[in-house]
Design a protein around this motif. Structure first.
Motif, PDB file in Angstrom:
ATOM      1  N   ARG A  35       0.828  -1.211   0.000  1.00 56.68           N
ATOM      2  CA  ARG A  35       0.000   0.000   0.000  1.00 56.68           C
ATOM      3  C   ARG A  35       0.860   1.259   0.000  1.00 56.68           C
ATOM      4  N   SER A  36       1.927   1.247   0.783  1.00 58.94           N
ATOM      5  CA  SER A  36       2.814   2.416   0.849  1.00 58.94           C
ATOM      6  C   SER A  36       3.483   2.664  -0.499  1.00 58.94           C
ATOM      7  N   MET A  37       3.941   1.622  -1.153  1.00 59.88           N
ATOM      8  CA  MET A  37       4.565   1.776  -2.474  1.00 59.88           C
ATOM      9  C   MET A  37       3.565   2.312  -3.485  1.00 59.88           C
ATOM     10  N   ARG A  38       2.321   1.833  -3.419  1.00 62.91           N
ATOM     11  CA  ARG A  38       1.286   2.322  -4.336  1.00 62.91           C
ATOM     12  C   ARG A  38       1.028   3.812  -4.104  1.00 62.91           C
ATOM     13  N   LYS A  39       0.986   4.237  -2.831  1.00 62.62           N
ATOM     14  CA  LYS A  39       0.774   5.654  -2.526  1.00 62.62           C
ATOM     15  C   LYS A  39       1.922   6.508  -3.044  1.00 62.62           C
ATOM     16  N   VAL A  40       3.156   6.038  -2.828  1.00 65.96           N
ATOM     17  CA  VAL A  40       4.321   6.787  -3.305  1.00 65.96           C
ATOM     18  C   VAL A  40       4.273   6.917  -4.823  1.00 65.96           C
ATOM     19  N   ARG A  41       3.925   5.824  -5.506  1.00 69.00           N
ATOM     20  CA  ARG A  41       3.839   5.857  -6.961  1.00 69.00           C
ATOM     21  C   ARG A  41       2.748   6.827  -7.427  1.00 69.00           C
ATOM     22  N   GLU A  42       1.600   6.834  -6.729  1.00 64.76           N
ATOM     23  CA  GLU A  42       0.519   7.771  -7.087  1.00 64.76           C
ATOM     24  C   GLU A  42       0.949   9.212  -6.857  1.00 64.76           C
ATOM     25  N   ALA A  47       2.474  14.357  -9.106  1.00 62.97           N
ATOM     26  CA  ALA A  47       3.395  15.492  -9.176  1.00 62.97           C
ATOM     27  C   ALA A  47       3.904  15.683 -10.600  1.00 62.97           C
ATOM     28  N   ARG A  48       4.208  14.589 -11.299  1.00 59.98           N
ATOM     29  CA  ARG A  48       4.683  14.698 -12.678  1.00 59.98           C
ATOM     30  C   ARG A  48       3.591  15.270 -13.584  1.00 59.98           C
ATOM     31  N   ASP A  49       2.365  14.788 -13.402  1.00 58.62           N
ATOM     32  CA  ASP A  49       1.260  15.308 -14.220  1.00 58.62           C
ATOM     33  C   ASP A  49       0.993  16.786 -13.922  1.00 58.62           C
ATOM     34  N   GLN A  50       1.094  17.172 -12.647  1.00 59.65           N
ATOM     35  CA  GLN A  50       0.889  18.571 -12.286  1.00 59.65           C
ATOM     36  C   GLN A  50       1.978  19.450 -12.889  1.00 59.65           C
ATOM     37  N   LEU A  51       3.238  19.014 -12.814  1.00 61.78           N
ATOM     38  CA  LEU A  51       4.326  19.774 -13.429  1.00 61.78           C
ATOM     39  C   LEU A  51       4.146  19.879 -14.936  1.00 61.78           C
ATOM     40  N   LYS A  52       3.743  18.783 -15.547  1.00 63.03           N
ATOM     41  CA  LYS A  52       3.552  18.786 -16.993  1.00 63.03           C
ATOM     42  C   LYS A  52       2.423  19.727 -17.381  1.00 63.03           C
TER      43      LYS A  52
END
Length: 132
Positions: A35-42, A47-52
């Protein structure tokens, strides 16, 4: 993300987790890690989509140096040396910008030195001030 971790390392971590946590707590700990890895990936994707979205076309210009650095991480000096030594120049332009248009001519021989004029017996040779 975990390109450098192989199955052997995962197996060692699982066995270590089994000894440390025990068989009753290991499944819940593995689920928490997932679950923690999934949250980090999300978060990273968001953040990448927001920057883009905010940067637009400038985002691609920002990513190019990062991609160049990624290529340097995968740098293999043996391949570079082999390419430089044995690689074929298809367009004839070297990496330093030099373009060989015609083969180099062999160097011309140096001009022949003038022989000294014949001397009479007892005459000393002339002295060349530039040679001394």
């Amino acid at each position: 993300m975990f390109e450098s971790i192989g199955w052997a390392e995962i197996l060692v971590l699982g066995i270590a987790g089994l000894f440390i946590l025990g068989p009753e707590r290991l499944p819940s700990a593995a689920a928490w890690v997932g679950r923690s890895m999934r949250k980090v990936r999300e978060f990273a994707t968001g953040a990448r989509d927001q920057l883009k979205g905010e940067l637009g076309s400038d985002f691609d210009e920002l990513r190019k140096p990062l991609q160049d650095l990624q290529q340097l991480r995968n740098f293999d000096p043996k391949q570079l040396v082999a390419k430089q030594l044995f690689g074929d120049d298809t367009n004839g332009v070297k990496p330093n910008g030099f373009a060989a248009t015609q083969p180099a001519l062999p160097p011309s021989p140096p001009p022949a030195a003038k022989p000294d004029p014949p001397r009479a017996p007892g005459d000393r040779p002339t002295i060349d001030p530039d040679a001394t």
